[in-house]
Each structure stands twice: as C-alpha cells, then as structure tokens.
Enzyme design. Structure first.
Site, PDB file in Angstrom:
ATOM      1  N   HIS A  26      81.926  64.816  40.393  1.00 20.03           N
ATOM      2  CA  HIS A  26      81.751  66.094  39.713  1.00 20.03           C
ATOM      3  C   HIS A  26      80.360  66.275  39.115  1.00 20.03           C
ATOM      4  CE1 HIS A  26      86.340  65.666  38.887  1.00 20.03           C
ATOM      5  NE2 HIS A  26      86.133  66.218  40.065  1.00 20.03           N
ATOM      6  N   LYS A  35      76.103  62.671  30.670  1.00 14.98           N
ATOM      7  CA  LYS A  35      77.308  62.052  30.125  1.00 14.98           C
ATOM      8  C   LYS A  35      77.032  60.599  29.755  1.00 14.98           C
ATOM      9  CE  LYS A  35      80.149  64.686  33.410  1.00 14.98           C
ATOM     10  NZ  LYS A  35      81.023  64.586  34.594  1.00 14.98           N
ATOM     11  N   TYR A  70      84.320  60.302  27.608  1.00 16.99           N
ATOM     12  CA  TYR A  70      82.930  60.616  27.887  1.00 16.99           C
ATOM     13  C   TYR A  70      82.400  61.668  26.942  1.00 16.99           C
ATOM     14  CZ  TYR A  70      85.507  63.555  31.368  1.00 16.99           C
ATOM     15  OH  TYR A  70      86.404  64.362  32.030  1.00 16.99           O
ATOM     16  N   ASP A  79      89.743  67.903  44.308  1.00 17.63           N
ATOM     17  CA  ASP A  79      88.804  66.851  44.705  1.00 17.63           C
ATOM     18  C   ASP A  79      88.863  66.531  46.194  1.00 17.63           C
ATOM     19  OD1 ASP A  79      87.771  66.690  42.178  1.00 17.63           O
ATOM     20  OD2 ASP A  79      88.782  64.829  41.628  1.00 17.63           O
TER      21      ASP A  79
END
Length: 199
Positions: free
Chosen positions: A71, A81, A141, A179
């Site tokens: 992603h 992140k 995250y 996904d």
C-alpha cells in the site's frame, strides 16, 4: 536507540534501547527528537530544518497467513510510516516505487517481532506491506499524514518480479479482495519521482 541502515537509502531499522529486569522491560518506543535526528544523520531525505511529524497511529490484528499491501497513498496525501509488531511476528516489506530511482522496484524485508522490538521506517515514495508469520499478530504504525481513501494506491503482493519471499505458502495466504486487484509493477505508473522533495 540503534539505527541500522538498509540497502536502500531512506529505509531504516530502528532498535530501541530496552531495559529488562525481573519485573519485565521498559523502552522508549518513540522520541520525536531522536527519530528526526536519526533520519537526518542516516538518510538524504530531510533538507535544512524540515522534520517528519506523525499525526495518526493505527493498529491491526491479523492471523497466520494474512498478507496486507503493498500500500501507499498518492500525493499530496503520501505518508511516511514507522511500523512495529507488538504481539507475534511479521515479515515487513517496503518497495521503492520512485520513478528514476537507482533502486526502483527493489525491496527491503525485515522481521518484526514482539521479542526483538524492532521498528521499520518507511518513507514516502515506497509501497509497504507485511505477512503474518505466527498464530496472531498485533501491528502498529505511525503515519505522518492522515488516511485519505481517495488517494489509496497499491502494487500487487503477488508480483513475482519483485522477488519477495513472503515466507507464507501460497495455499495458506489470506488477502483482502482489494489487495488481489493491485497492478503488477510493469503496469504501474508511479506518482513518485526520485529526487523530488517529499517533506
């Protein structure tokens, strides 16, 4: 904290200093000052007095075989992140998707576990994903931009050209419908340009 550079500039493995005794352990999981100093000292990402400021924390729980990714968010909503696994174990992966980058399409994979306390810094311009290697994993995250669903993007986890060993047998892999529909790298037109200032 200990900083481990990887083969791709910008991707850093962070090892916090852990204090353990008979009661358990303690460590500082994040320091804005120490993190930004480490990014400036160990990458070419931040120029001048620019800093990375995290504005959103996320957490997911997944079972063995779950694979999430790869992603990213498109500009101007792109995200950096810092990721870590607080329960269980995951294989965490970042793929360079910056057009013109000498490491375009290459990846770094690192095992993050509740025992090693490692964290992985994934800057803007990279696609990110992970696979769950244990019965249950809790994954956290920090993001430096808010979630923007209209900016969602992805590269296929199933793209063999990336050369990623997810350490999950194909018959045991669990992916969301979304996904399974991401593009292969060869068909992907990246919105990121190598050398472009992102911070």
């Amino acid at each position: 904290m200990n900083i481990i550079k990887t083969a791709i500039d910008g991707l850093l493995i962070i090892e916090p200093r852990v204090f353990e005794d008979s009661r358990g352990y303690f460590f500082e999981s994040y320091s804005d000052r120490d993190f930004n100093d480490a990014v400036k000292a160990n990458t070419s990402l931040l120029k001048g007095d620019k800093r990375i400021v995290f504005v959103q924390d996320n957490e997911s729980k997944s079972s063995y075989g779950v694979m999430r990714g790869l992603h990213f968010q498109r500009p101007p909503f792109s995200q950096s992140k810092i990721v870590r696994c607080v329960k269980g174990a995951v294989l965490d992966v970042a793929v360079d998707i910056r057009k013109g980058s000498p490491t375009y399409g290459q990846h770094v994979a690192v095992e993050l576990t509740e025992d090693n306390h490692r964290q992985f810094f994934v800057p803007r311009g990279f696609a990110h994903g992970f696979s769950v290697l244990c019965e249950t994993a809790v994954f956290q995250y920090k993001c430096d931009n808010l979630y923007a669903p209209q900016a969602d993007g992805g590269i296929s986890l199933l793209d063999d050209s990336l050369g990623i060993d997810w350490r999950i047998p194909k018959e045991k892999a669990i992916l969301s419908e979304k996904d399974t529909k991401h593009e292969m790298l060869k068909d992907f037109d990246s919105p990121f340009l190598y050398g472009e200032e992102m911070y």
